[in-house]
Design a protein around this motif. Sequence first.
Motif, PDB file in Angstrom:
ATOM      1  N   MET A 180      -0.307  19.144  -6.498  1.00 20.93           N
ATOM      2  CA  MET A 180       0.777  19.267  -5.518  1.00 20.93           C
ATOM      3  C   MET A 180       0.265  19.061  -4.095  1.00 20.93           C
ATOM      4  N   LYS A 181      -0.902  19.581  -3.800  1.00 17.08           N
ATOM      5  CA  LYS A 181      -1.484  19.350  -2.466  1.00 17.08           C
ATOM      6  C   LYS A 181      -1.775  17.862  -2.273  1.00 17.08           C
ATOM      7  N   THR A 182      -2.232  17.208  -3.325  1.00 12.77           N
ATOM      8  CA  THR A 182      -2.507  15.768  -3.242  1.00 12.77           C
ATOM      9  C   THR A 182      -1.206  14.984  -3.084  1.00 12.77           C
ATOM     10  N   ALA A 183      -0.155  15.399  -3.788  1.00 14.80           N
ATOM     11  CA  ALA A 183       1.155  14.743  -3.651  1.00 14.80           C
ATOM     12  C   ALA A 183       1.682  14.901  -2.226  1.00 14.80           C
ATOM     13  N   LEU A 184       1.508  16.076  -1.641  1.00 14.99           N
ATOM     14  CA  LEU A 184       1.916  16.282  -0.248  1.00 14.99           C
ATOM     15  C   LEU A 184       1.122  15.382   0.690  1.00 14.99           C
ATOM     16  N   ALA A 185      -0.178  15.287   0.458  1.00 14.64           N
ATOM     17  CA  ALA A 185      -1.027  14.417   1.283  1.00 14.64           C
ATOM     18  C   ALA A 185      -0.608  12.955   1.132  1.00 14.64           C
ATOM     19  N   CYS A 186      -0.289  12.551  -0.086  1.00 20.60           N
ATOM     20  CA  CYS A 186       0.179  11.172  -0.317  1.00 20.60           C
ATOM     21  C   CYS A 186       1.486  10.918   0.432  1.00 20.60           C
ATOM     22  N   ILE A 210       0.838  -1.202   0.000  1.00 24.66           N
ATOM     23  CA  ILE A 210       0.000   0.000   0.000  1.00 24.66           C
ATOM     24  C   ILE A 210       0.868   1.245   0.000  1.00 24.66           C
ATOM     25  N   TYR A 211       1.855   1.305   0.896  1.00 26.23           N
ATOM     26  CA  TYR A 211       2.671   2.523   0.908  1.00 26.23           C
ATOM     27  C   TYR A 211       3.601   2.600  -0.305  1.00 26.23           C
ATOM     28  N   ALA A 212       3.969   1.471  -0.873  1.00 23.94           N
ATOM     29  CA  ALA A 212       4.726   1.512  -2.130  1.00 23.94           C
ATOM     30  C   ALA A 212       3.853   2.067  -3.254  1.00 23.94           C
ATOM     31  N   SER A 213       2.593   1.677  -3.270  1.00 27.02           N
ATOM     32  CA  SER A 213       1.656   2.202  -4.273  1.00 27.02           C
ATOM     33  C   SER A 213       1.455   3.700  -4.094  1.00 27.02           C
ATOM     34  N   ILE A 214       1.398   4.136  -2.850  1.00 27.40           N
ATOM     35  CA  ILE A 214       1.266   5.577  -2.591  1.00 27.40           C
ATOM     36  C   ILE A 214       2.491   6.319  -3.117  1.00 27.40           C
ATOM     37  N   ASN A 215       3.667   5.729  -2.964  1.00 26.77           N
ATOM     38  CA  ASN A 215       4.871   6.330  -3.546  1.00 26.77           C
ATOM     39  C   ASN A 215       4.740   6.429  -5.065  1.00 26.77           C
ATOM     40  N   GLY A 216       4.242   5.381  -5.685  1.00 24.61           N
ATOM     41  CA  GLY A 216       4.042   5.402  -7.134  1.00 24.61           C
ATOM     42  C   GLY A 216       3.043   6.466  -7.550  1.00 24.61           C
ATOM     43  N   ILE A 217       1.961   6.582  -6.810  1.00 27.24           N
ATOM     44  CA  ILE A 217       0.953   7.611  -7.095  1.00 27.24           C
ATOM     45  C   ILE A 217       1.566   9.000  -6.946  1.00 27.24           C
ATOM     46  N   THR A 218       2.376   9.172  -5.904  1.00 28.22           N
ATOM     47  CA  THR A 218       3.050  10.461  -5.698  1.00 28.22           C
ATOM     48  C   THR A 218       3.908  10.809  -6.909  1.00 28.22           C
ATOM     49  N   ALA A 219       4.669   9.850  -7.409  1.00 27.07           N
ATOM     50  CA  ALA A 219       5.524  10.100  -8.580  1.00 27.07           C
ATOM     51  C   ALA A 219       4.694  10.534  -9.782  1.00 27.07           C
ATOM     52  N   VAL A 220       3.591   9.842 -10.017  1.00 21.17           N
ATOM     53  CA  VAL A 220       2.713  10.193 -11.149  1.00 21.17           C
ATOM     54  C   VAL A 220       2.135  11.589 -10.956  1.00 21.17           C
ATOM     55  N   LEU A 221       1.685  11.891  -9.745  1.00 27.50           N
ATOM     56  CA  LEU A 221       1.131  13.220  -9.455  1.00 27.50           C
ATOM     57  C   LEU A 221       2.158  14.318  -9.706  1.00 27.50           C
ATOM     58  N   PHE A 268      11.884  19.100  -7.010  1.00 29.87           N
ATOM     59  CA  PHE A 268      11.139  18.196  -7.891  1.00 29.87           C
ATOM     60  C   PHE A 268      11.924  16.927  -8.233  1.00 29.87           C
ATOM     61  N   PRO A 269      13.151  17.031  -8.781  1.00 30.78           N
ATOM     62  CA  PRO A 269      13.837  15.781  -9.144  1.00 30.78           C
ATOM     63  C   PRO A 269      14.158  14.897  -7.941  1.00 30.78           C
ATOM     64  N   ILE A 270      14.444  15.511  -6.799  1.00 29.24           N
ATOM     65  CA  ILE A 270      14.750  14.702  -5.617  1.00 29.24           C
ATOM     66  C   ILE A 270      13.493  14.026  -5.094  1.00 29.24           C
ATOM     67  N   TRP A 271      12.391  14.762  -5.019  1.00 29.14           N
ATOM     68  CA  TRP A 271      11.125  14.186  -4.562  1.00 29.14           C
ATOM     69  C   TRP A 271      10.688  13.066  -5.505  1.00 29.14           C
ATOM     70  N   LEU A 272      10.821  13.301  -6.804  1.00 31.69           N
ATOM     71  CA  LEU A 272      10.470  12.270  -7.783  1.00 31.69           C
ATOM     72  C   LEU A 272      11.365  11.048  -7.618  1.00 31.69           C
ATOM     73  N   TYR A 273      12.660  11.258  -7.438  1.00 29.79           N
ATOM     74  CA  TYR A 273      13.589  10.142  -7.237  1.00 29.79           C
ATOM     75  C   TYR A 273      13.208   9.336  -5.991  1.00 29.79           C
ATOM     76  N   VAL A 274      12.916  10.022  -4.894  1.00 31.25           N
ATOM     77  CA  VAL A 274      12.542   9.345  -3.649  1.00 31.25           C
ATOM     78  C   VAL A 274      11.261   8.541  -3.851  1.00 31.25           C
ATOM     79  N   ALA A 275      10.284   9.118  -4.534  1.00 31.75           N
ATOM     80  CA  ALA A 275       9.017   8.406  -4.767  1.00 31.75           C
ATOM     81  C   ALA A 275       9.236   7.168  -5.645  1.00 31.75           C
ATOM     82  N   VAL A 276       9.976   7.321  -6.718  1.00 34.94           N
ATOM     83  CA  VAL A 276      10.206   6.199  -7.640  1.00 34.94           C
ATOM     84  C   VAL A 276      11.071   5.123  -6.987  1.00 34.94           C
ATOM     85  N   THR A 277      12.139   5.525  -6.315  1.00 33.05           N
ATOM     86  CA  THR A 277      13.002   4.516  -5.695  1.00 33.05           C
ATOM     87  C   THR A 277      12.310   3.827  -4.522  1.00 33.05           C
ATOM     88  N   GLY A 278      11.345   4.485  -3.912  1.00 34.82           N
ATOM     89  CA  GLY A 278      10.552   3.805  -2.887  1.00 34.82           C
ATOM     90  C   GLY A 278       9.830   2.602  -3.466  1.00 34.82           C
TER      91      GLY A 278
END
Length: 177
Positions: free
Chosen positions: A79-85, A48-59, A154-164
Amino acid sequence: METKNPSPQKVKSFKRLILVLSIIIPLSVALLFEIKVDGLDFSFLPPIYASINGITAVLLVIAVLAIRNGNVKLHQGLMKTALACSLAFLVLYVLYHISAESTSYGGQYPMIYYFILISHIILSVGVVPLVLYTYFYAWKGDFKRHKKWTRFSFPIWLYVAVTGVVVYIMISPFYGN
């Protein structure tokens, strides 16, 4: 986000809050690895939390496309949804780790796994203040600084979300072993 002109006191308070959160969040997560609560079973949470990371990356990607196309309202909502995720991820991640022992990686590519994991952990600590300052400048209406901070956050947050997600995929066969 409408342009705001916060008082100097409000700006100072918000910056202090960013500093406090940037210290407390990583320290709390690190300390919680030492705490185990018996009787809790949150073993279902990693996918579930891995999926949330994936959703964050897409957002995040869609939000960048939205702002490049001039759709400010969509960008703000995404962006507000990505923060909530990210917040939901953090809560679920902590719940899992206070109820489960750490899982050891037993796959074929340990050097790749540990490189991704370590870079993910280090950057996840650094992304907290970057994202909060980026959001702060947008909230404040200082879009020049917001854009400047976005080049890093942006690139760091995206990297963290994808690598999660990648870390989860690589370690998931070893859960419960």
